[in-house]
Scaffold this motif. Structure first.
Motif, PDB file in Angstrom:
ATOM      1  N   UNK A 237       0.806  -1.213   0.000  1.00  0.00           N
ATOM      2  CA  UNK A 237       0.000   0.000   0.000  1.00  0.00           C
ATOM      3  C   UNK A 237       0.836   1.259   0.000  1.00  0.00           C
ATOM      4  N   UNK A 238       0.182   2.375   0.268  1.00  0.00           N
ATOM      5  CA  UNK A 238       0.858   3.657   0.155  1.00  0.00           C
ATOM      6  C   UNK A 238       1.731   3.941   1.366  1.00  0.00           C
ATOM      7  N   UNK A 239       2.873   4.638   1.150  1.00  0.00           N
ATOM      8  CA  UNK A 239       3.396   5.107  -0.133  1.00  0.00           C
ATOM      9  C   UNK A 239       3.736   3.938  -1.069  1.00  0.00           C
ATOM     10  N   UNK A 240       3.283   4.032  -2.302  1.00  0.00           N
ATOM     11  CA  UNK A 240       3.523   2.993  -3.304  1.00  0.00           C
ATOM     12  C   UNK A 240       4.572   3.495  -4.287  1.00  0.00           C
ATOM     13  N   UNK A 241       5.625   2.706  -4.500  1.00  0.00           N
ATOM     14  CA  UNK A 241       6.748   3.117  -5.341  1.00  0.00           C
ATOM     15  C   UNK A 241       6.750   2.377  -6.674  1.00  0.00           C
ATOM     16  N   UNK A 242       7.090   3.107  -7.730  1.00  0.00           N
ATOM     17  CA  UNK A 242       7.276   2.524  -9.057  1.00  0.00           C
ATOM     18  C   UNK A 242       8.639   2.950  -9.603  1.00  0.00           C
ATOM     19  N   UNK A 243       9.323   2.014 -10.241  1.00  0.00           N
ATOM     20  CA  UNK A 243      10.539   2.323 -10.991  1.00  0.00           C
ATOM     21  C   UNK A 243      10.230   2.115 -12.471  1.00  0.00           C
TER      22      UNK A 243
ATOM     23  N   UNK B  72       5.902   7.868  -7.182  1.00  0.00           N
ATOM     24  CA  UNK B  72       5.297   7.458  -5.917  1.00  0.00           C
ATOM     25  C   UNK B  72       3.833   7.884  -5.867  1.00  0.00           C
ATOM     26  N   UNK B  73       2.992   7.016  -5.296  1.00  0.00           N
ATOM     27  CA  UNK B  73       1.654   7.421  -4.861  1.00  0.00           C
ATOM     28  C   UNK B  73       1.750   7.623  -3.356  1.00  0.00           C
ATOM     29  N   UNK B  74       1.625   8.869  -2.885  1.00  0.00           N
ATOM     30  CA  UNK B  74       1.768   9.122  -1.443  1.00  0.00           C
ATOM     31  C   UNK B  74       0.453   8.918  -0.719  1.00  0.00           C
ATOM     32  N   UNK B  75       0.498   9.119   0.591  1.00  0.00           N
ATOM     33  CA  UNK B  75      -0.744   9.182   1.356  1.00  0.00           C
ATOM     34  C   UNK B  75      -1.567  10.386   0.890  1.00  0.00           C
TER      35      UNK B  75
ATOM     36  N   UNK C 273      14.221  10.361  -1.173  1.00  0.00           N
ATOM     37  CA  UNK C 273      14.200   9.232  -2.103  1.00  0.00           C
ATOM     38  C   UNK C 273      14.437   9.645  -3.554  1.00  0.00           C
ATOM     39  N   UNK C 274      14.638  10.942  -3.793  1.00  0.00           N
ATOM     40  CA  UNK C 274      14.880  11.467  -5.155  1.00  0.00           C
ATOM     41  C   UNK C 274      13.760  11.044  -6.114  1.00  0.00           C
ATOM     42  N   UNK C 275      12.518  11.304  -5.689  1.00  0.00           N
ATOM     43  CA  UNK C 275      11.349  10.964  -6.484  1.00  0.00           C
ATOM     44  C   UNK C 275      11.194  11.959  -7.633  1.00  0.00           C
ATOM     45  N   UNK C 276      10.958  11.462  -8.831  1.00  0.00           N
ATOM     46  CA  UNK C 276      10.774  12.321 -10.008  1.00  0.00           C
ATOM     47  C   UNK C 276       9.327  12.758 -10.188  1.00  0.00           C
ATOM     48  N   UNK C 277       8.402  11.852  -9.878  1.00  0.00           N
ATOM     49  CA  UNK C 277       6.998  12.123 -10.190  1.00  0.00           C
ATOM     50  C   UNK C 277       6.103  11.657  -9.046  1.00  0.00           C
ATOM     51  N   UNK C 278       5.154  12.506  -8.676  1.00  0.00           N
ATOM     52  CA  UNK C 278       4.194  12.173  -7.634  1.00  0.00           C
ATOM     53  C   UNK C 278       2.838  11.960  -8.289  1.00  0.00           C
ATOM     54  N   UNK C 279       2.288  10.763  -8.132  1.00  0.00           N
ATOM     55  CA  UNK C 279       0.977  10.425  -8.682  1.00  0.00           C
ATOM     56  C   UNK C 279      -0.051  10.677  -7.583  1.00  0.00           C
ATOM     57  N   UNK C 280      -0.460  11.938  -7.461  1.00  0.00           N
ATOM     58  CA  UNK C 280      -1.320  12.310  -6.345  1.00  0.00           C
ATOM     59  C   UNK C 280      -2.777  11.973  -6.624  1.00  0.00           C
ATOM     60  N   UNK C 281      -3.481  11.667  -5.549  1.00  0.00           N
ATOM     61  CA  UNK C 281      -4.932  11.527  -5.648  1.00  0.00           C
ATOM     62  C   UNK C 281      -5.584  12.901  -5.528  1.00  0.00           C
ATOM     63  N   UNK C 282      -5.113  13.707  -4.564  1.00  0.00           N
ATOM     64  CA  UNK C 282      -5.603  15.077  -4.410  1.00  0.00           C
ATOM     65  C   UNK C 282      -4.490  16.054  -4.773  1.00  0.00           C
ATOM     66  N   UNK C 283      -4.873  17.223  -5.266  1.00  0.00           N
ATOM     67  CA  UNK C 283      -3.927  18.290  -5.569  1.00  0.00           C
ATOM     68  C   UNK C 283      -4.251  19.484  -4.668  1.00  0.00           C
TER      69      UNK C 283
END
Length: 301
Positions: A162-168, A205-208, A224-234
């Motif tokens: 579950x979240x935080x969910x990481x993708x490479x 990453x999909x965060x909380x 974590x040097x995340x490039x992209x955040x796949x947010x549910x809310x903005x």
């Protein structure tokens, strides 16, 4: 099979234990909590008097909108399994609606009564885990594993709980690519992107839930040097500002946002595939009805 039996089998199939997440009390992090049959979220939202009715069909959906209720009746189904609340508040309390004679509530309730539909919310149990052979411990968050399955992204998943969910993602992936894939696969009207559309994305990453205070998420992105955040809310005044400034400084950051329900609904679509096994019945029809993209987009021409 009675509706109550369907629900009991579903709960037995799911893991039924949740881990206290990293965000929050560090003393409690990693602790497992056993879920009861019903929780504040997971319960019969409507139709308690029809639990002993024979189940004529099941519909899975994210949010039981009026249109979902109407389509459920057309399918001949009398059980909706949803992921989110039905009456527009946490816990699905209705006293305030009755006291204020809310006409939308009254009409939605009338439809459910007319069609004798039971609505069961499956939130905590579904997030707690469903069987997944790829996962190291044999369990995966039912919503986000389903999300990855529907998008063909399980090969990119770095965790299953579950979240935080990481993708490479593979080299050459951009924020634009991800947005276009989400729109096409999840049948959406559009997508919002913060930052450069062609931001290269390797780590996403999909965060909380992003509901305002984004300090923990920002720290995580930085560490974590995340490039992209796949947010549910903005939320404009915290995380979005941070990503925009980072992008302007050439630090390779972007947000791709499709909405809360649009993100989690993919997991409810995937539920259609495994639900017959879970309830030990392949004769009851199971259909997925998309709640539908809540948003329409008008772009400057």
């Amino acid at each position: 099979m009675k509706i109550a039996q369907v629900i009991d089998h579903l709960i037995q199939y799911e893991r039924g234990e949740i881990e206290v997440k990293k965000f929050g009390s560090q003393k409690e992090a990693g602790k497992l909590i056993k879920l009861d049959h019903d929780t504040d979220r997971d319960k019969i939202l409507y139709g308690q008097s029809h639990l002993d009715d024979q189940c004529t069909g099941i519909v899975t959906t994210c949010w039981p909108s009026v249109e979902v209720i109407r389509k459920t009746h057309l399918y001949g189904a009398n059980l909706i399994i949803c992921h989110e609340a039905m009456f527009w508040n946490h816990g699905d309390h209705t006293t305030w609606l009755k006291e204020n004679h809310n006409e939308t509530f009254a009409e939605k309730k009338r439809l459910l009564d007319q069609y004798k539909i039971v609505v069961r919310r499956d939130h905590d149990h579904l997030h707690s885990g469903i069987p997944a052979s790829e996962s190291p411990d044999g369990w995966a968050d039912g919503i986000f594993y389903g999300y990855a399955q529907e998008l063909g992204w399980t090969k990119y998943m770095q965790n299953f709980s579950g979240i935080p969910l990481y993708f490479d993602f593979p080299a050459g992936t951009t924020a634009r690519n991800i947005a276009q894939h989400l729109i096409a696969k999840l049948h959406l009207n559009g997508c919002r992107i913060e930052g450069d559309l062609d931001t290269p994305v390797r780590k996403a990453i999909i965060p909380l839930h992003n509901l305002g205070d984004a300090n923990e998420i920002i720290n995580l992105i930085n560490q974590e040097k995340i490039d992209c955040v796949l947010t549910m809310e903005m939320i404009d005044f915290t995380l979005a500002e941070y990503i925009r400034d980072s992008n302007m400084l050439g630090l390779n950051k972007a947000i791709v946002q499709i909405g809360h329900f649009n993100t989690e609904e993919a997991g409810m679509h995937y539920m259609q595939k495994w639900l017959p096994e879970a309830i030990k019945n392949t004769e009851i029809p199971v259909n997925f009805i998309q709640s539908g993209d809540m948003y329409h987009f008008i772009a400057e021409s």
